[in-house]
Design a protein around this motif. Structure first.
Motif, PDB file in Angstrom:
ATOM      1  N   UNK A 125      52.265  38.440  46.523  1.00  0.00           N
ATOM      2  CA  UNK A 125      52.657  37.084  46.533  1.00  0.00           C
ATOM      3  C   UNK A 125      51.863  36.347  47.630  1.00  0.00           C
ATOM      4  N   UNK A 126      51.302  35.148  47.472  1.00  0.00           N
ATOM      5  CA  UNK A 126      51.599  34.183  46.437  1.00  0.00           C
ATOM      6  C   UNK A 126      50.613  34.304  45.274  1.00  0.00           C
ATOM      7  N   UNK A 127      50.948  33.643  44.155  1.00  0.00           N
ATOM      8  CA  UNK A 127      50.130  33.756  42.962  1.00  0.00           C
ATOM      9  C   UNK A 127      48.820  32.992  43.051  1.00  0.00           C
ATOM     10  N   UNK A 128      48.679  32.133  44.049  1.00  0.00           N
ATOM     11  CA  UNK A 128      47.392  31.469  44.271  1.00  0.00           C
ATOM     12  C   UNK A 128      46.277  32.484  44.481  1.00  0.00           C
ATOM     13  N   UNK A 129      46.622  33.660  44.963  1.00  0.00           N
ATOM     14  CA  UNK A 129      45.622  34.716  45.166  1.00  0.00           C
ATOM     15  C   UNK A 129      44.900  35.024  43.862  1.00  0.00           C
ATOM     16  N   UNK A 130      45.633  35.078  42.757  1.00  0.00           N
ATOM     17  CA  UNK A 130      45.029  35.373  41.467  1.00  0.00           C
ATOM     18  C   UNK A 130      44.188  34.191  40.958  1.00  0.00           C
ATOM     19  N   UNK A 131      44.620  32.975  41.243  1.00  0.00           N
ATOM     20  CA  UNK A 131      43.838  31.800  40.861  1.00  0.00           C
ATOM     21  C   UNK A 131      42.499  31.792  41.589  1.00  0.00           C
ATOM     22  N   UNK A 132      42.535  32.142  42.865  1.00  0.00           N
ATOM     23  CA  UNK A 132      41.296  32.211  43.656  1.00  0.00           C
ATOM     24  C   UNK A 132      40.367  33.276  43.092  1.00  0.00           C
ATOM     25  N   UNK A 133      40.913  34.459  42.813  1.00  0.00           N
ATOM     26  CA  UNK A 133      40.107  35.547  42.264  1.00  0.00           C
ATOM     27  C   UNK A 133      39.526  35.178  40.904  1.00  0.00           C
ATOM     28  N   UNK A 134      40.276  34.412  40.132  1.00  0.00           N
ATOM     29  CA  UNK A 134      39.784  33.978  38.818  1.00  0.00           C
ATOM     30  C   UNK A 134      38.555  33.091  38.956  1.00  0.00           C
ATOM     31  N   UNK A 135      38.559  32.224  39.973  1.00  0.00           N
ATOM     32  CA  UNK A 135      37.383  31.374  40.218  1.00  0.00           C
ATOM     33  C   UNK A 135      36.186  32.220  40.660  1.00  0.00           C
ATOM     34  N   UNK A 136      36.443  33.238  41.466  1.00  0.00           N
ATOM     35  CA  UNK A 136      35.374  34.131  41.908  1.00  0.00           C
ATOM     36  C   UNK A 136      34.826  34.924  40.722  1.00  0.00           C
ATOM     37  N   UNK A 137      35.699  35.346  39.845  1.00  0.00           N
ATOM     38  CA  UNK A 137      35.295  36.079  38.643  1.00  0.00           C
ATOM     39  C   UNK A 137      34.367  35.237  37.771  1.00  0.00           C
ATOM     40  N   UNK A 138      34.613  33.940  37.700  1.00  0.00           N
ATOM     41  CA  UNK A 138      33.761  33.047  36.924  1.00  0.00           C
ATOM     42  C   UNK A 138      32.346  33.003  37.505  1.00  0.00           C
ATOM     43  N   UNK A 143      31.838  41.368  37.998  1.00  0.00           N
ATOM     44  CA  UNK A 143      32.630  41.943  39.081  1.00  0.00           C
ATOM     45  C   UNK A 143      33.951  42.470  38.521  1.00  0.00           C
ATOM     46  N   UNK A 144      34.217  43.744  38.718  1.00  0.00           N
ATOM     47  CA  UNK A 144      35.428  44.387  38.194  1.00  0.00           C
ATOM     48  C   UNK A 144      36.630  43.873  38.976  1.00  0.00           C
ATOM     49  N   UNK A 145      37.621  43.350  38.241  1.00  0.00           N
ATOM     50  CA  UNK A 145      38.751  42.666  38.879  1.00  0.00           C
ATOM     51  C   UNK A 145      40.053  43.395  38.591  1.00  0.00           C
ATOM     52  N   UNK A 146      40.769  43.784  39.672  1.00  0.00           N
ATOM     53  CA  UNK A 146      42.081  44.414  39.583  1.00  0.00           C
ATOM     54  C   UNK A 146      43.130  43.435  40.114  1.00  0.00           C
ATOM     55  N   UNK A 147      44.098  43.101  39.271  1.00  0.00           N
ATOM     56  CA  UNK A 147      45.211  42.238  39.691  1.00  0.00           C
ATOM     57  C   UNK A 147      46.414  43.098  40.060  1.00  0.00           C
ATOM     58  N   UNK A 148      47.022  42.815  41.204  1.00  0.00           N
ATOM     59  CA  UNK A 148      48.244  43.503  41.626  1.00  0.00           C
ATOM     60  C   UNK A 148      49.370  42.471  41.678  1.00  0.00           C
ATOM     61  N   UNK A 149      50.451  42.776  40.967  1.00  0.00           N
ATOM     62  CA  UNK A 149      51.596  41.866  40.904  1.00  0.00           C
ATOM     63  C   UNK A 149      52.828  42.554  41.473  1.00  0.00           C
ATOM     64  N   UNK A 150      53.518  41.879  42.396  1.00  0.00           N
ATOM     65  CA  UNK A 150      54.793  42.371  42.860  1.00  0.00           C
ATOM     66  C   UNK A 150      55.871  42.141  41.818  1.00  0.00           C
ATOM     67  N   UNK A 151      55.846  40.963  41.198  1.00  0.00           N
ATOM     68  CA  UNK A 151      56.779  40.600  40.132  1.00  0.00           C
ATOM     69  C   UNK A 151      55.999  39.894  39.034  1.00  0.00           C
ATOM     70  N   UNK A 152      56.470  39.978  37.782  1.00  0.00           N
ATOM     71  CA  UNK A 152      55.870  39.139  36.744  1.00  0.00           C
ATOM     72  C   UNK A 152      56.155  37.681  37.073  1.00  0.00           C
TER      73      UNK A 152
END
Length: 263
Positions: A125-138, A143-152
């Motif tokens: 947490x927070x979910x902004x981390x995944x939004x940031x990584x998504x921009x980097x992925x673009x 780049x191999x991307x692993x998402x880790x979620x504490x909760x859905x």
């Protein structure tokens, strides 16, 4: 191995995700990995002195005006006794700060030389981390991307208000589709998401929540009773309802000794 680790929660105090993130990075380093941690700089009063001192990984901070503005807003407004005012305030805040208080991060983060990394990990947490990584992925689709979620996010989220659920459903789907691998720290959650999101079920993995260090301490026997402390939420949502456990303890205590007490 060179790893890019993205999380907004790396130094705040009183946050279980911070322990999980630091433990993961610490473990990666102990196994010979070189980890660059990109995170946000929280106000000093919100930070854990312990983890600031631990300084796990090569830490890069981003300054976000939204965090300082949020702190100042809390100080100025505080918590009103007016229920209607608080409802309006929370409504406006949830929209302006969507998906969370770190919403500005994806616009200001700068990571140099993405080709140097073997893979990238983003963790809530927070979910902004995944939004940031998504921009980097673009910027570097290979780049191999692993998402880790504490909760859905859409299912079983205790924070997201109902009026944001359609946006959350869309954004969570988009993020999950973009990841190469998805990790949940709860087996129940992993199975839930495999069932609800069958289109990404093959990418979902379960890795238990990590602990930071081993505590070798013998328990002190104060009396003959067993005592259990629960430090989480007590709700009726999936995977978080411990009322059946409490009822089972009550039933046990009726005919057994020593008894069990729960705090």
């Amino acid at each position: 191995m060179k790893i890019l680790f993205i999380t907004s929660s790396y130094t705040p105090k009183g946050n279980s995700a911070v322990i999980r993130h630091n433990a993961l990075v610490k473990g990666l380093i102990q196994n010979g990995c070189d980890v660059d941690v990109y995170t946000v700089k929280w106000p000093d009063e919100n930070c854990s002195k312990f983890f600031l001192k631990e300084n796990n990984g090569n830490i890069h901070y981003s300054e976000l005006s939204s965090l300082s503005n949020n702190v100042n807003l809390k100080k100025q407004i505080g918590q009103s006794n007016n229920k209607f005012f608080n409802i309006i305030k929370d409504f406006i805040k949830s929209i302006v700060f969507y998906p969370d208080s770190c919403y500005q991060w994806k616009s200001v983060i700068k990571v140099d030389n993405l080709s140097q990394y073997d893979f990238m990990i983003s963790s809530s947490f927070t979910n902004s981390s995944h939004f940031v990584a998504n921009e980097i992925k673009k910027l570097n689709p290979s780049l191999f991307w692993i998402q880790v979620w504490g909760d859905p996010w859409y299912y079983d989220d205790l924070i997201t208000p109902w009026y944001l659920k359609p946006f959350v459903f869309f954004d969570e789907n988009k993020l999950l589709k973009s990841a190469n691998k998805i990790v949940y720290v709860s087996k129940v959650t992993a199975e839930l998401m495999k069932d609800k999101r069958k289109f990404i079920a093959s990418k979902i993995n379960y890795i238990p929540r990590s602990y930071y260090s081993v505590v070798e301490k013998k328990p002190q026997v104060i009396d003959r009773n067993y005592r259990i402390t629960y430090a989480g939420n007590i709700t009726s949502s999936t995977g978080r309802n411990i009322l059946d456990f409490i009822n089972a303890i009550s039933f046990y205590n009726e005919t057994n000794e020593p008894v069990i007490s729960v705090n």
